[in-house]
Design a protein around this motif. Structure first.
Motif, mmCIF file in Angstrom:
data_model
loop_
_atom_site.group_PDB
_atom_site.id
_atom_site.type_symbol
_atom_site.label_atom_id
_atom_site.label_comp_id
_atom_site.label_asym_id
_atom_site.label_seq_id
_atom_site.Cartn_x
_atom_site.Cartn_y
_atom_site.Cartn_z
ATOM 1 N N CYS A 30 37.638 53.972 -21.640
ATOM 2 C CA CYS A 30 38.600 54.548 -22.594
ATOM 3 C C CYS A 30 39.755 55.265 -21.899
ATOM 4 O O CYS A 30 40.791 55.488 -22.517
ATOM 5 N N CYS A 31 39.591 55.624 -20.662
ATOM 6 C CA CYS A 31 40.647 56.346 -19.956
ATOM 7 C C CYS A 31 41.603 55.428 -19.214
ATOM 8 O O CYS A 31 42.546 55.912 -18.593
ATOM 9 N N LEU A 32 41.379 54.127 -19.253
ATOM 10 C CA LEU A 32 42.315 53.219 -18.595
ATOM 11 C C LEU A 32 43.713 53.326 -19.192
ATOM 12 O O LEU A 32 44.675 53.465 -18.446
ATOM 13 N N PRO A 33 43.868 53.290 -20.522
ATOM 14 C CA PRO A 33 45.186 53.673 -21.050
ATOM 15 C C PRO A 33 45.233 55.204 -21.071
ATOM 16 O O PRO A 33 44.424 55.848 -21.744
ATOM 17 N N VAL A 34 46.129 55.791 -20.326
ATOM 18 C CA VAL A 34 46.151 57.242 -20.125
ATOM 19 C C VAL A 34 46.334 58.000 -21.431
ATOM 20 O O VAL A 34 45.880 59.133 -21.567
ATOM 21 N N LEU A 41 37.699 62.011 -23.469
ATOM 22 C CA LEU A 41 37.056 63.237 -23.017
ATOM 23 C C LEU A 41 36.336 63.928 -24.167
ATOM 24 O O LEU A 41 35.225 64.447 -24.012
ATOM 25 N N SER A 42 36.957 63.922 -25.326
ATOM 26 C CA SER A 42 36.322 64.499 -26.511
ATOM 27 C C SER A 42 35.064 63.729 -26.895
ATOM 28 O O SER A 42 34.042 64.328 -27.248
ATOM 29 N N ALA A 43 35.114 62.419 -26.827
ATOM 30 C CA ALA A 43 33.939 61.598 -27.143
ATOM 31 C C ALA A 43 32.832 61.794 -26.117
ATOM 32 O O ALA A 43 31.644 61.810 -26.467
ATOM 33 N N LEU A 44 33.197 61.961 -24.855
ATOM 34 C CA LEU A 44 32.210 62.228 -23.802
ATOM 35 C C LEU A 44 31.497 63.545 -24.080
ATOM 36 O O LEU A 44 30.265 63.632 -24.015
ATOM 37 N N TYR A 45 32.257 64.568 -24.420
ATOM 38 C CA TYR A 45 31.675 65.870 -24.737
ATOM 39 C C TYR A 45 30.774 65.762 -25.972
ATOM 40 O O TYR A 45 29.662 66.309 -25.991
ATOM 41 N N TYR A 46 31.233 65.062 -26.991
ATOM 42 C CA TYR A 46 30.473 64.881 -28.225
ATOM 43 C C TYR A 46 29.135 64.186 -27.945
ATOM 44 O O TYR A 46 28.081 64.607 -28.426
ATOM 45 N N THR A 47 29.168 63.143 -27.130
ATOM 46 C CA THR A 47 27.957 62.390 -26.820
ATOM 47 C C THR A 47 26.971 63.227 -26.010
ATOM 48 O O THR A 47 25.769 63.228 -26.288
ATOM 49 N N ASN A 55 17.407 65.849 -27.190
ATOM 50 C CA ASN A 55 16.603 65.623 -25.984
ATOM 51 C C ASN A 55 16.780 64.221 -25.406
ATOM 52 O O ASN A 55 15.842 63.605 -24.919
ATOM 53 N N GLY A 56 17.982 63.682 -25.497
ATOM 54 C CA GLY A 56 18.284 62.391 -24.898
ATOM 55 C C GLY A 56 17.909 61.191 -25.732
ATOM 56 O O GLY A 56 18.101 60.061 -25.302
ATOM 57 N N ASP A 57 17.364 61.409 -26.916
ATOM 58 C CA ASP A 57 16.962 60.292 -27.777
ATOM 59 C C ASP A 57 18.115 59.888 -28.686
ATOM 60 O O ASP A 57 18.097 60.116 -29.890
ATOM 61 N N ILE A 58 19.153 59.302 -28.098
ATOM 62 C CA ILE A 58 20.328 58.867 -28.857
ATOM 63 C C ILE A 58 20.669 57.441 -28.465
ATOM 64 O O ILE A 58 20.143 56.908 -27.489
ATOM 65 N N ARG A 59 21.560 56.859 -29.212
ATOM 66 C CA ARG A 59 22.151 55.573 -28.842
ATOM 67 C C ARG A 59 23.530 55.900 -28.277
ATOM 68 O O ARG A 59 24.461 56.184 -29.026
ATOM 69 N N PRO A 60 23.699 55.904 -26.947
ATOM 70 C CA PRO A 60 24.918 56.443 -26.340
ATOM 71 C C PRO A 60 26.193 55.706 -26.725
ATOM 72 O O PRO A 60 27.219 56.338 -26.951
ATOM 73 N N ALA A 61 26.163 54.391 -26.832
ATOM 74 C CA ALA A 61 27.384 53.653 -27.163
ATOM 75 C C ALA A 61 27.831 53.963 -28.586
ATOM 76 O O ALA A 61 29.009 54.225 -28.840
ATOM 77 N N LYS A 62 26.899 53.941 -29.515
ATOM 78 C CA LYS A 62 27.233 54.228 -30.906
ATOM 79 C C LYS A 62 27.710 55.672 -31.073
ATOM 80 O O LYS A 62 28.684 55.939 -31.775
ATOM 81 N N THR A 63 27.046 56.599 -30.429
ATOM 82 C CA THR A 63 27.435 58.010 -30.516
ATOM 83 C C THR A 63 28.804 58.232 -29.886
ATOM 84 O O THR A 63 29.621 58.989 -30.422
ATOM 85 N N THR A 66 31.469 56.882 -32.232
ATOM 86 C CA THR A 66 31.593 57.770 -33.388
ATOM 87 C C THR A 66 32.433 58.990 -33.026
ATOM 88 O O THR A 66 33.339 59.379 -33.773
ATOM 89 N N GLY A 67 32.149 59.596 -31.888
ATOM 90 C CA GLY A 67 32.934 60.744 -31.438
ATOM 91 C C GLY A 67 34.374 60.372 -31.127
ATOM 92 O O GLY A 67 35.299 61.137 -31.411
ATOM 93 N N PHE A 68 34.573 59.205 -30.553
ATOM 94 C CA PHE A 68 35.924 58.739 -30.234
ATOM 95 C C PHE A 68 36.741 58.546 -31.512
ATOM 96 O O PHE A 68 37.874 59.002 -31.620
ATOM 97 N N ARG A 69 36.148 57.878 -32.485
ATOM 98 C CA ARG A 69 36.844 57.596 -33.736
ATOM 99 C C ARG A 69 37.102 58.874 -34.546
ATOM 100 O O ARG A 69 38.193 59.069 -35.071
ATOM 101 N N ASP A 70 36.117 59.754 -34.629
ATOM 102 C CA ASP A 70 36.258 60.964 -35.433
ATOM 103 C C ASP A 70 37.277 61.943 -34.862
ATOM 104 O O ASP A 70 37.926 62.677 -35.615
ATOM 105 N N ASN A 71 37.410 61.988 -33.549
ATOM 106 C CA ASN A 71 38.277 62.986 -32.908
ATOM 107 C C ASN A 71 39.550 62.392 -32.322
ATOM 108 O O ASN A 71 40.271 63.089 -31.605
ATOM 109 N N PHE A 72 39.834 61.122 -32.602
ATOM 110 C CA PHE A 72 40.942 60.450 -31.925
ATOM 111 C C PHE A 72 42.280 61.133 -32.158
ATOM 112 O O PHE A 72 43.004 61.451 -31.217
ATOM 113 N N ARG A 73 42.653 61.362 -33.395
ATOM 114 C CA ARG A 73 43.985 61.889 -33.705
ATOM 115 C C ARG A 73 44.183 63.294 -33.112
ATOM 116 O O ARG A 73 45.163 63.554 -32.429
#
Length: 97
Positions: A30-34, A41-47, A55-63, A66-73
């Motif tokens: 996601c950081c390739l386009p600056v 970074l927001s999605a990384l923090y969210y995940t 306790n690590g029981d998540i689906r990392p790609a989906k999470t 979700t964080g990327f889309r919700d916090n994009f703007r």
């Protein structure tokens, strides 16, 4: 404890490593386009926050998406404002020296 049970320390550690690797690869992608660095970074923090809560029981790609889309703007606008201010201060510092 059994060797291959889900409650084993080795299994939990490998699950955390998998979550970290997948999330960081998605962040780099996601950081390739600056412009999308703030949203990434927001999605990384969210995940990572979700992973710590569950306790690590998540689906990392989906999470991550979700964080990327919700916090994009909001994250992109904040990143662009921060980046423009950084450039302005950098130019001012270079002109004084």
């Amino acid at each position: 404890m059994r060797l291959f049970s889900g409650d084993n320390i080795f299994t939990r550690m490998m699950n955390w490593i998998g979550v970290l690797v997948i999330t960081n690869l998605m962040f780099i992608l996601c950081c390739l386009p600056v412009v999308t660095l703030g949203a990434g970074l927001s999605a990384l923090y969210y995940t990572m926050l979700c992973a710590l809560r569950d306790n690590g029981d998540i689906r990392p790609a989906k999470t991550f998406w979700t964080g990327f889309r919700d916090n994009f703007r909001q994250a992109t606008m904040s990143w662009l404002v921060l980046r423009s201010e950084e450039r302005r201060v950098g130019k001012e510092c270079r002109s004084r020296w």
